[in-house]
Design an enzyme around this catalytic site. Sequence first.
Site, PDB file in Angstrom:
ATOM      1  N   GLY A  45       0.849  -1.258  -0.024  1.00 30.48           N
ATOM      2  CA  GLY A  45      -0.087  -0.039  -0.083  1.00 30.48           C
ATOM      3  C   GLY A  45       0.926   1.206  -0.138  1.00 30.48           C
ATOM      4  CD  GLN A  50       3.336   5.744   2.749  1.00 33.03           C
ATOM      5  OE1 GLN A  50       2.262   5.251   2.132  1.00 33.03           O
ATOM      6  NE2 GLN A  50       4.293   5.068   3.197  1.00 33.03           N
ATOM      7  CG  LEU A 106       6.578   1.216   1.718  1.00 27.60           C
ATOM      8  CD1 LEU A 106       5.967   1.478   0.353  1.00 27.60           C
ATOM      9  CD2 LEU A 106       7.801   0.071   1.552  1.00 27.60           C
ATOM     10  CG  HIS A 147      -0.741   0.940   7.230  1.00 27.04           C
ATOM     11  ND1 HIS A 147       0.082   0.927   8.338  1.00 27.04           N
ATOM     12  CD2 HIS A 147      -0.036   1.767   6.337  1.00 27.04           C
ATOM     13  CE1 HIS A 147       1.602   1.223   8.005  1.00 27.04           C
ATOM     14  NE2 HIS A 147       1.624   1.857   7.057  1.00 27.04           N
ATOM     15  CD  GLU A 148      -0.863   2.548   2.726  1.00 25.45           C
ATOM     16  OE1 GLU A 148      -0.473   3.743   2.543  1.00 25.45           O
ATOM     17  OE2 GLU A 148      -0.138   1.501   3.132  1.00 25.45           O
ATOM     18  CG  HIS A 151       0.097   7.012   5.432  1.00 30.79           C
ATOM     19  ND1 HIS A 151       1.399   7.245   6.257  1.00 30.79           N
ATOM     20  CD2 HIS A 151       0.476   5.500   5.345  1.00 30.79           C
ATOM     21  CE1 HIS A 151       2.007   6.418   6.311  1.00 30.79           C
ATOM     22  NE2 HIS A 151       1.683   5.381   5.844  1.00 30.79           N
TER      23      HIS A 151
END
Length: 191
Positions: A45, A50, A106, A147-148, A151
């Site tokens: 993802g 990011q 990441l 999770h994404e 962000h």
Amino acid sequence: MQLPIIAYGSPILRKVARNIDQDYPDLKKLIEDMWETLYASNGVGLAAPQINRDIRLFVVDSEVIFNNLEPEDETYPDAPGLKRVFINAKIKKLEGEPWPYNEGCLSIPKINEDVTRPASVTLEYLDEDFQPHTETFIGITARIIQHEYDHIEGKLFIDYLKPLKKKMLQRKLTDISKGKIQVGYKMLFPK
């Protein structure tokens, strides 16, 4: 084109992202670049913050997990996974038995910790053609989406850790923010 991943400590990772419309410049190319960046960094993802964009856009490919499972590995109810673009996503409902999973990011390389999240997420979003969807996701796909989604809300998985655990990781986090880390993909560190 492979884009650099923004490292922990960069302010954009703490910013709530903004909605976009169909006129967002070079959106198709940006999405292609995000997929290329995701695969080059062996992720599942990737969210726009990011890669230094403060917009509500993320990509998820949980098929990668299922394609790489060994016979003895844990299985998930959402097999065979999915590959999808999410634009202007909004969580409508989180439900189901919360379960722990060892997450990584990441933007925070070489740190993995158990995070407990609800088993399912219902999301309202637009696809890359700006078609609206409301859909419920389960299993490992729901985990990646949550999770994404964090962000684009300015949250990181380490925010779920207990204070003592986070304190124990502080030196590693400082090293990441200072660029004192070696990874197999392009990264951009805070100035």
